[in-house]
Enzyme design. Structure first.
Site, PDB file in Angstrom:
ATOM      1  N   CYS A  73      60.439  -7.235  91.953  1.00 34.80           N
ATOM      2  CA  CYS A  73      61.383  -6.820  92.992  1.00 34.80           C
ATOM      3  C   CYS A  73      61.059  -5.375  93.378  1.00 34.80           C
ATOM      4  O   CYS A  73      60.263  -4.704  92.702  1.00 34.80           O
ATOM      5  CB  CYS A  73      62.813  -6.950  92.482  1.00 34.80           C
ATOM      6  SG  CYS A  73      63.275  -5.688  91.253  1.00 34.80           S
ATOM      7  N   GLU A  82      60.040  -6.687  83.885  1.00 26.97           N
ATOM      8  CA  GLU A  82      59.042  -5.632  84.100  1.00 26.97           C
ATOM      9  C   GLU A  82      59.543  -4.283  83.595  1.00 26.97           C
ATOM     10  O   GLU A  82      58.803  -3.541  82.951  1.00 26.97           O
ATOM     11  CB  GLU A  82      58.679  -5.527  85.588  1.00 26.97           C
ATOM     12  CG  GLU A  82      58.064  -6.775  86.168  1.00 26.97           C
ATOM     13  CD  GLU A  82      59.094  -7.740  86.773  1.00 26.97           C
ATOM     14  OE1 GLU A  82      58.679  -8.589  87.572  1.00 26.97           O
ATOM     15  OE2 GLU A  82      60.306  -7.636  86.447  1.00 26.97           O
TER      16      GLU A  82
END
Length: 157
Positions: A83, A55
């Site tokens: 996360c 990401e």
């Protein structure tokens, strides 16, 4: 937000490519409307940068591609629930939404040292406006963890 199989498949394909090249089993795709901005996979081991999650790698590339740090109007597709670090980066980039496949618990089951804080919890705690769609194409994402776990020389962090 209506998730797209096509965009998630791009993230899944990036993840598979990363696994084939010795990386961790995570992929991401950033889109604006119906246009793909970037597709990326985790590059932690390649770059020896613990923050080079799929990401974050995708966000960095999208900001360069669009010449802005404001990714309003963009959505990120991730093979796994971001996360807390990645969720925060997505929030700070001002993305509109997150679509993910496998959960943080699935990543932990594959041996990753995940913090057991869901995106929904982070959204609530941070009062984020991000739209979240979880469990999208989850079986396909979990298959990639299985591919990763079957690979000799795999490394987790």
């Amino acid at each position: 937000m209506t998730p797209s199989n096509q965009f998630m498949q791009l993230a899944l394909d990036a993840c598979a490519n990363g696994i084939d090249h010795g990386q961790s089993p995570f992929g991401a795709c950033i889109v604006r409307g119906d246009q793909v901005v970037v597709v990326a996979h985790n590059r932690v081991w390649q770059t020896t940068d613990i923050t080079a999650h799929a990401e974050v790698t995708a966000l960095r590339a999208a900001c360069l591609e669009l010449n802005t740090v404001d990714l309003a109007g963009c959505e990120i597709y991730s093979t796994t629930e971001p996360c807390p670090m990645c969720f925060s980066a997505i929030h700070w980039a001002n993305c509109d939404g997150i679509v993910y496949g496998a959960s943080i618990a699935d990543a932990a089951a594959a041996g990753f040292r995940e913090l057991p804080v869901s995106n929904e919890q982070l959204k609530q705690l941070g009062r984020s406006k991000l739209e979240i769609v979880g469990g999208f194409m989850k079986n396909e994402a979990i298959e990639l963890f299985q591919k990763f776990l079957a690979r000799a020389g795999r490394r987790v962090y």
